[in-house]
Design an enzyme around this catalytic site. Structure first.
Site, PDB file in Angstrom:
ATOM      1  CB  SER A  62      -0.902   0.025   1.234  1.00  9.39           C
ATOM      2  OG  SER A  62      -1.578   1.269   1.351  1.00  9.39           O
ATOM      3  CE1 TYR A 102      -4.234  -2.460   4.756  1.00  9.80           C
ATOM      4  CE2 TYR A 102      -3.654  -0.147   4.519  1.00  9.80           C
ATOM      5  CZ  TYR A 102      -3.925  -1.375   3.956  1.00  9.80           C
ATOM      6  OH  TYR A 102      -3.869  -1.532   2.589  1.00  9.80           O
TER       7      TYR A 102
END
Length: 255
Positions: free
Chosen positions: A147, A160
């Site tokens: 990400s 996360y």
């Protein structure tokens, strides 16, 4: 359609979103695609149908990730499905895409949620690769879907973010370890992508759509196909000299 002919690919989280786009793209490129999924059997079946209708080959692999023994269960399901496609049970491409896409902020995060997001996003890819090495052929490809938050601070989902940092470091070390076998290992780091995971806050919300598009230098929201095409490059022979890298696929977010 012949770029990946005679190759076998496993795509975790392949029933929807980015994973679905990757599975379908690799199928179009000629690979036999094992479509990994956790619970949504109809969605996985639809992906397999779309690949096979287009002339490709695919089969579903059901495994709930995030529990002890998940990697062994995944490869057992893979072994059952690959019969008839690859007699040796080998795999050429592993795409670790399945993940929990968000987490609570620091104040609200519980130990149970922390453990869960790390179990799915970090531990599962680690042991999927570890237990897949005996099946992974020389000159193979591993792609970890990371990400953009690996380089962009987002404190509201810090757990996360931490999982993606760990995944990128895993990529770096794995590339060094598997290099002598000609196996490349890379991460792809998407930004905000229009998927079902983001639909609740993004779709139909003009302010959210404008915010998401404004983050990218290219001025729009990412699409699953944008990420799938980058993965398709990395698993092809064209990327044979690229390894240990985090490929930014955010459209130039937060430059």
């Amino acid at each position: 359609m012949d770029r990946l002919i005679d190759k076998v690919a496993l795509v975790t989280g392949g029933s929807r979103g980015i994973g679905r786009a990757i599975a379908e793209r690799l199928g179009r490129d000629g690979a036999v695609v094992a479509v990994g999924y956790a619970q949504n059997e109809p969605a996985a079946t639809e992906v397999v149908r779309r690949i096979t209708t287009a002339g490709g080959r695919a089969f579903p692999v059901r495994t709930e990730l995030g529990t002890h023994g998940d990697a062994a269960a995944l490869w057992a399901a893979f072994d059952q499905g690959i019969t008839g496609y690859a007699p040796d049970g080998g795999v050429d491409i592993i795409v670790n895409n399945a993940a929990i896409g968000r987490s609570s902020n620091l104040e609200a995060l519980t130990e149970a949620e922390f453990d869960r997001v790390f179990a799915v996003n970090v531990r599962a890819p680690f042991f999927i690769v570890q237990q897949g090495l005996k099946r992974l052929r020389d000159n193979g490809r591993i792609v970890n879907v990371s990400s953009g938050v690996g380089r962009i601070a987002m404190p509201e989902i810090s757990a996360y973010c931490a999982t993606k940092g760990a995944l990128d470091n895993f990529t770096l070390n794995l590339a060094k370890e598997l290099g002598p076998r000609g196996i490349t290992v890379n991460s792809v780091a998407p930004g905000i992508v229009d998927t079902d995971t983001n639909a609740g806050w993004l779709r139909g919300n003009p302010e959210a759509e404008a915010y998401a598009a404004g983050l990218a230098a290219l001025g729009r929201i990412g699409r699953p196909e944008d990420i799938a095409d980058v993965v398709a490059f990395l698993v092809s022979d064209d990327a044979r000299w690229v390894t240990g890298r985090v490929i930014d696929a955010t459209g130039g977010a937060a430059l």
